[in-house]
Enzyme design. Structure first.
Site, short mmCIF file in Angstrom:
data_model
loop_
_atom_site.label_atom_id
_atom_site.label_comp_id
_atom_site.label_asym_id
_atom_site.label_seq_id
_atom_site.Cartn_x
_atom_site.Cartn_y
_atom_site.Cartn_z
CG ASP A 12 0.94 -75.87 52.87
OD1 ASP A 12 0.61 -75.74 51.53
OD2 ASP A 12 2.23 -75.51 53.07
CG ASP A 14 5.61 -75.41 47.96
OD1 ASP A 14 6.49 -75.68 47.65
OD2 ASP A 14 4.44 -75.38 47.05
CG ASP A 169 4.70 -73.14 55.53
OD1 ASP A 169 5.41 -72.19 55.44
OD2 ASP A 169 3.73 -73.93 54.86
#
Length: 237
Positions: A12, A14, A169
């Site tokens: 990922d 962002d 995250d």
């Protein structure tokens, strides 16, 4: 196309590699405010990682006036891109990508960001020399926690789900990976706590890309590869 037996790491972007989670939070907060929706930042932050369609459902309800959706997305995008030239990678993010590539792992950015955001994120990372494949929102019909963007990343890179790990995250990242049986390593640098990521099913949790890099040798990124190699050696024996 690469062999499906290749090893790789899906990332990922962002909040995982680039420090954007709170920028997205503020951009959505202001977008909601502009259209007279009072949504607390804490609720917005916990929704970051979903695609905009699911985020709007989650925060405004599925019975909302959907005629506003495009205006909300446009306002968010305009506000977020105001930060484009100041986006900052999280600690040692590019170093982590290079370390994975140096160990023969293919580096895939499995992001559902829009194309214009992807360009800004890649510029901030400055690691195109080791990035193999990059997805965008155009590659997925459904957003996280649906696994569509990970399916697209696997298809475009030629990797197989049983030969990769995913680094994210948010609990939405963990959920999406889990639906494909992909181990997910959680990073707390996007603002989600260690216990929550572990509770969602993350196989390991680290503070940020630098912490994962420091423990890369014993992390699931490489330990899974060793496990596969050991199994293959046992079969051959």
């Amino acid at each position: 196309m690469a062999s499906a037996r290749s090893d790789g790491v899906l990332f990922d972007v962002d909040g995982t590699l680039v420090d954007t989670t709170y920028l997205h939070t503020v951009a959505w907060w202001e977008a909601f405010r502009q259209l007279d929706h009072a949504v607390p930042m804490a609720l917005i932050h916990r929704s970051i990682g979903m695609g905009s369609d699911r985020l709007l459902d989650h925060l405004l309800g599925p019975e909302r006036d959907r005629a506003e959706d495009d205006r909300l997305r446009d306002a968010h995008d305009r506000l977020f891109l105001g930060y484009a030239e100041r986006l900052t990678p999280l600690p040692h993010a590019a170093d982590l990508l290079r370390a994975c590539a140096e160990r023969g792992l293919r580096v895939v950015l499995a992001t559902s960001a829009a194309e214009h955001e992807v360009r800004a994120l890649r510029a901030a990372l400055d690691a195109d020399d080791v990035i193999d494949t990059v997805t965008s929102s155009a590659d997925a019909r459904r957003s996280k926690p649906a696994p569509d963007i990970l399916v697209a990343a696997l298809e475009q890179s030629g990797l197989a789900a049983e030969r990769v790990v995913f680094v994210g995250d948010s609990v939405w990242d963990v959920a999406a990976a889990g639906r494909l049986g992909i181990p997910c390593i959680g990073l707390t640098c996007g603002g989600t706590g260690r216990a929550e990521l572990a509770g969602a099913g993350a196989v390991e949790v680290y503070d940020d890309p630098g912490a994962l890099l420091a423990h890369l040798a014993e992390s699931p990124v490489l330990s899974r590869r060793r496990d596969d190699t050991d199994t293959n050696m046992n079969v051959k024996a």
